[in-house]
Design a protein around this motif. Sequence first.
Motif, PDB file in Angstrom:
ATOM      1  N   TYR A 193      50.507  32.735   1.554  1.00  0.00           N
ATOM      2  CA  TYR A 193      51.642  32.777   0.628  1.00  0.00           C
ATOM      3  C   TYR A 193      52.655  33.804   1.147  1.00  0.00           C
ATOM      4  O   TYR A 193      52.527  35.005   0.913  1.00  0.00           O
ATOM      5  N   GLU A 194      53.658  33.306   1.836  1.00  0.00           N
ATOM      6  CA  GLU A 194      54.549  34.197   2.583  1.00  0.00           C
ATOM      7  C   GLU A 194      55.510  34.980   1.697  1.00  0.00           C
ATOM      8  O   GLU A 194      56.152  35.926   2.175  1.00  0.00           O
ATOM      9  N   TYR A 215      48.620  39.771  -1.353  1.00  0.00           N
ATOM     10  CA  TYR A 215      47.780  38.623  -1.005  1.00  0.00           C
ATOM     11  C   TYR A 215      46.305  39.006  -1.037  1.00  0.00           C
ATOM     12  O   TYR A 215      45.473  38.272  -1.590  1.00  0.00           O
ATOM     13  N   LEU A 216      45.973  40.152  -0.472  1.00  0.00           N
ATOM     14  CA  LEU A 216      44.577  40.587  -0.461  1.00  0.00           C
ATOM     15  C   LEU A 216      44.061  40.836  -1.869  1.00  0.00           C
ATOM     16  O   LEU A 216      42.910  40.491  -2.189  1.00  0.00           O
ATOM     17  N   VAL A 230      40.522  36.411  -7.241  1.00  0.00           N
ATOM     18  CA  VAL A 230      39.902  35.085  -7.296  1.00  0.00           C
ATOM     19  C   VAL A 230      38.387  35.198  -7.247  1.00  0.00           C
ATOM     20  O   VAL A 230      37.662  34.494  -7.972  1.00  0.00           O
ATOM     21  N   PHE A 231      37.894  36.106  -6.413  1.00  0.00           N
ATOM     22  CA  PHE A 231      36.449  36.243  -6.233  1.00  0.00           C
ATOM     23  C   PHE A 231      35.838  37.325  -7.120  1.00  0.00           C
ATOM     24  O   PHE A 231      34.647  37.622  -7.009  1.00  0.00           O
ATOM     25  N   ILE A 282      40.839  39.473   7.109  1.00  0.00           N
ATOM     26  CA  ILE A 282      40.544  40.509   6.110  1.00  0.00           C
ATOM     27  C   ILE A 282      40.322  39.873   4.735  1.00  0.00           C
ATOM     28  O   ILE A 282      39.404  40.251   4.002  1.00  0.00           O
ATOM     29  N   SER A 283      41.140  38.891   4.406  1.00  0.00           N
ATOM     30  CA  SER A 283      40.992  38.227   3.100  1.00  0.00           C
ATOM     31  C   SER A 283      39.653  37.508   2.998  1.00  0.00           C
ATOM     32  O   SER A 283      39.077  37.390   1.910  1.00  0.00           O
ATOM     33  N   ALA A 284      39.144  37.028   4.128  1.00  0.00           N
ATOM     34  CA  ALA A 284      37.859  36.344   4.125  1.00  0.00           C
ATOM     35  C   ALA A 284      36.702  37.315   3.945  1.00  0.00           C
ATOM     36  O   ALA A 284      35.629  36.931   3.470  1.00  0.00           O
TER      37      ALA A 284
END
Length: 238
Positions: free
Chosen positions: A87-88, A95-96, A102-103, A145-147
């Motif tokens: 999401y730019e 974003y992170l 979400v998690f 990093i997000s993963a």
Amino acid sequence: MLTINQLTKHYKGSNKGVTNISLKIEPGDIYAFIGHNGAGKTTTLKCIAGIHGFDAGEILIDGISIRENPIAAKEKFAYIPDNPDLYEYLTGIQYLNFIADVFGVSVGHREKRIEKYAGLFEITPSLGDLISSYSHGMKQKLAIISALVHEPKLLLLDEPFVGLDPKAAVILKDIMRETCKNGGAIFFSTHVLDVAEKLCNKVAIVKDGTLVTSGNMEEIVKEGRSLESIFMEVVDNV
């Protein structure tokens, strides 16, 4: 950790797809998935991730069916496509935090993980910038990093080293080893065969949507031969 049993996925109006793919990725595995362009690697990964439906077969993630219970299954893994679509209009840190929300990652845990991995990949000073200003390599680092922010048991990676500078590639390999040392597993596609040979304990070769060979790396690569030479022989002769 990941069981793929006779996975079949064909695209309508095309002969592309995969047929009867069966693999088992266990805790501690760094499993390479290799094949030529169009062989079915990305299709397989997208089926595992729940992005594509499939015609037949079964995919279990830590014993949970991705088809029957997709939300519970997706809580167990992280997927990074070959070209991350981020999401730019958000900043890196926004974003992170969005992914962490979400998690359901607590503020304390997310802050520690973001600090750790952003520091390793040297993008901490850029986390306040819009993602639209990031280079491809920086976007790839942010996606990685997000993963990792929710510490998934399984990492699904599609060509994860593309776009990374040499130092970042070394850091990612170290993270992959650390993940598996802690009981996780990694299943990833790559065209960089020498990296796969040195990094992975298991490998699967796919051609034209069909699994050609799979097993322990040391059993497939033996007698002084390279994975590259075996790959060329397999895909040329099958």
